[in-house]
Design a protein around this motif. Sequence first.
Motif, PDB file in Angstrom:
ATOM      1  N   ILE A  45      40.627  32.632  32.760  1.00  0.00           N
ATOM      2  CA  ILE A  45      39.352  32.667  32.037  1.00  0.00           C
ATOM      3  C   ILE A  45      38.178  32.622  33.010  1.00  0.00           C
ATOM      4  N   ARG A  46      38.297  31.830  34.074  1.00  0.00           N
ATOM      5  CA  ARG A  46      37.208  31.787  35.065  1.00  0.00           C
ATOM      6  C   ARG A  46      37.027  33.154  35.713  1.00  0.00           C
ATOM      7  N   VAL A  47      38.124  33.793  36.077  1.00  0.00           N
ATOM      8  CA  VAL A  47      38.034  35.135  36.670  1.00  0.00           C
ATOM      9  C   VAL A  47      37.412  36.101  35.675  1.00  0.00           C
ATOM     10  N   ARG A  48      37.758  35.968  34.403  1.00  0.00           N
ATOM     11  CA  ARG A  48      37.170  36.836  33.385  1.00  0.00           C
ATOM     12  C   ARG A  48      35.655  36.654  33.318  1.00  0.00           C
ATOM     13  N   THR A  49      35.198  35.430  33.494  1.00  0.00           N
ATOM     14  CA  THR A  49      33.760  35.152  33.471  1.00  0.00           C
ATOM     15  C   THR A  49      33.053  35.888  34.605  1.00  0.00           C
ATOM     16  N   TYR A  50      33.644  35.871  35.794  1.00  0.00           N
ATOM     17  CA  TYR A  50      33.039  36.579  36.928  1.00  0.00           C
ATOM     18  C   TYR A  50      33.172  38.086  36.761  1.00  0.00           C
ATOM     19  N   ASP A  51      34.236  38.516  36.137  1.00  0.00           N
ATOM     20  CA  ASP A  51      34.420  39.927  35.790  1.00  0.00           C
ATOM     21  C   ASP A  51      33.254  40.390  34.914  1.00  0.00           C
ATOM     22  N   ASP A  52      32.958  39.639  33.892  1.00  0.00           N
ATOM     23  CA  ASP A  52      31.867  40.001  32.975  1.00  0.00           C
ATOM     24  C   ASP A  52      30.508  40.003  33.660  1.00  0.00           C
ATOM     25  N   ALA A  53      30.348  39.142  34.665  1.00  0.00           N
ATOM     26  CA  ALA A  53      29.054  39.038  35.350  1.00  0.00           C
ATOM     27  C   ALA A  53      28.816  40.182  36.331  1.00  0.00           C
ATOM     28  N   GLY A  54      29.879  40.814  36.783  1.00  0.00           N
ATOM     29  CA  GLY A  54      29.757  41.801  37.853  1.00  0.00           C
ATOM     30  C   GLY A  54      29.315  43.176  37.405  1.00  0.00           C
ATOM     31  N   LYS A  55      28.156  43.237  36.783  1.00  0.00           N
ATOM     32  CA  LYS A  55      27.674  44.512  36.245  1.00  0.00           C
ATOM     33  C   LYS A  55      26.168  44.673  36.461  1.00  0.00           C
ATOM     34  N   GLU A  56      25.650  44.101  37.558  1.00  0.00           N
ATOM     35  CA  GLU A  56      24.210  44.118  37.808  1.00  0.00           C
ATOM     36  C   GLU A  56      23.830  45.271  38.732  1.00  0.00           C
ATOM     37  N   ALA A  57      23.072  46.197  38.214  1.00  0.00           N
ATOM     38  CA  ALA A  57      22.622  47.328  39.019  1.00  0.00           C
ATOM     39  C   ALA A  57      21.740  46.845  40.163  1.00  0.00           C
ATOM     40  N   GLY A  58      22.021  47.343  41.366  1.00  0.00           N
ATOM     41  CA  GLY A  58      21.171  47.056  42.514  1.00  0.00           C
ATOM     42  C   GLY A  58      21.429  45.750  43.225  1.00  0.00           C
ATOM     43  N   LEU A  59      22.416  44.968  42.785  1.00  0.00           N
ATOM     44  CA  LEU A  59      22.696  43.694  43.439  1.00  0.00           C
ATOM     45  C   LEU A  59      23.378  43.934  44.785  1.00  0.00           C
ATOM     46  N   THR A  60      22.857  43.300  45.831  1.00  0.00           N
ATOM     47  CA  THR A  60      23.442  43.429  47.165  1.00  0.00           C
ATOM     48  C   THR A  60      24.527  42.379  47.358  1.00  0.00           C
ATOM     49  N   THR A  61      25.697  42.818  47.775  1.00  0.00           N
ATOM     50  CA  THR A  61      26.811  41.910  48.033  1.00  0.00           C
ATOM     51  C   THR A  61      27.428  42.218  49.389  1.00  0.00           C
ATOM     52  N   GLN A  62      28.333  41.365  49.803  1.00  0.00           N
ATOM     53  CA  GLN A  62      29.099  41.616  51.007  1.00  0.00           C
ATOM     54  C   GLN A  62      30.103  42.755  50.762  1.00  0.00           C
ATOM     55  N   PRO A  63      30.480  43.502  51.810  1.00  0.00           N
ATOM     56  CA  PRO A  63      31.478  44.561  51.651  1.00  0.00           C
ATOM     57  C   PRO A  63      32.893  43.982  51.596  1.00  0.00           C
ATOM     58  N   PHE A  64      33.867  44.826  51.331  1.00  0.00           N
ATOM     59  CA  PHE A  64      35.259  44.366  51.285  1.00  0.00           C
ATOM     60  C   PHE A  64      35.674  43.730  52.607  1.00  0.00           C
ATOM     61  N   SER A  65      35.174  44.267  53.710  1.00  0.00           N
ATOM     62  CA  SER A  65      35.562  43.743  55.027  1.00  0.00           C
ATOM     63  C   SER A  65      35.227  42.259  55.177  1.00  0.00           C
ATOM     64  N   TYR A  66      34.194  41.801  54.494  1.00  0.00           N
ATOM     65  CA  TYR A  66      33.829  40.381  54.529  1.00  0.00           C
ATOM     66  C   TYR A  66      34.940  39.528  53.926  1.00  0.00           C
ATOM     67  N   TYR A  67      35.553  40.042  52.856  1.00  0.00           N
ATOM     68  CA  TYR A  67      36.583  39.291  52.145  1.00  0.00           C
ATOM     69  C   TYR A  67      37.988  39.528  52.712  1.00  0.00           C
ATOM     70  N   ALA A  68      38.150  40.560  53.553  1.00  0.00           N
ATOM     71  CA  ALA A  68      39.482  40.910  54.047  1.00  0.00           C
ATOM     72  C   ALA A  68      40.215  39.739  54.706  1.00  0.00           C
ATOM     73  N   PRO A  69      39.566  38.954  55.586  1.00  0.00           N
ATOM     74  CA  PRO A  69      40.282  37.817  56.173  1.00  0.00           C
ATOM     75  C   PRO A  69      40.721  36.800  55.117  1.00  0.00           C
ATOM     76  N   MET A  70      39.908  36.616  54.094  1.00  0.00           N
ATOM     77  CA  MET A  70      40.246  35.714  53.003  1.00  0.00           C
ATOM     78  C   MET A  70      41.485  36.226  52.251  1.00  0.00           C
ATOM     79  N   VAL A  71      41.491  37.520  51.970  1.00  0.00           N
ATOM     80  CA  VAL A  71      42.637  38.128  51.295  1.00  0.00           C
ATOM     81  C   VAL A  71      43.895  37.957  52.143  1.00  0.00           C
ATOM     82  N   GLN A  72      43.761  38.199  53.453  1.00  0.00           N
ATOM     83  CA  GLN A  72      44.913  38.084  54.340  1.00  0.00           C
ATOM     84  C   GLN A  72      45.446  36.652  54.385  1.00  0.00           C
ATOM     85  N   ARG A  73      44.557  35.672  54.351  1.00  0.00           N
ATOM     86  CA  ARG A  73      45.015  34.275  54.348  1.00  0.00           C
ATOM     87  C   ARG A  73      45.846  33.966  53.109  1.00  0.00           C
TER      88      ARG A  73
END
Length: 204
Positions: free
Chosen positions: A160-188
């Motif tokens: 349910i928490r992930v669903r909440t962030y899923d619903d929030a991720g629809k903001e036009a023009g919002l600047t975020t980190q690229p996938f490469s920022y999260y890659a080490p986290m994913v690998q861990r």
Amino acid sequence: MSMTKSETLSAETIVDFLAEIFERRGGEEYLGEPVTMAEHMLQGAHFAEQAGEPEIIIVATLLHDIGHFTSEFGTFSMDDVEDRHHEEAGAQVLEPFFPTLVTDCVRYHVAAKRYLCAARPEYLGKLSEASIHSLNLQGGPMNDGEVLAFELNQNCPAIIRVRTYDDAGKEAGLTTQPFSYYAPMVQRIVDAHCSGMAGQGRSA
């Protein structure tokens, strides 16, 4: 790359595989929303990180919609008249390399939308037009039996928490980190899971 590609992936290559998907297909339209597929998933991860979530929830949010790219049925469009089951496609690709909490958040994030529509009627009114369209294809709000079954999943609160962030991720023009920022986290997360599985194998 397709679902069958997962048969040749390993703990050492899965993150590169996911990075390549984000790079190659992340610019595609996200279900009639004002963001691309990559923007949607990166925004979800951004909001999870901003909320102080542990890495496993951030990673689950980042990857929750990866099945739109790995489903043999292709990606969703507003013209669809049947569901494409992207949640199951994504979970199948990830489950050799990620813990159950992550794959459950991927596999059941659609179920979480159906659950919330049934358990919290006000939630339905907050959904976008595209999300309502997909909800109708996915079975609509859960019935009482489905609600009870969903709540039995030990990972229900995380889903349910992930669903909440899923619903929030629809903001036009919002600047975020690229996938490469999260890659080490994913690998861990991958390394911890695969090391644990290897340990279980040795002790068996």
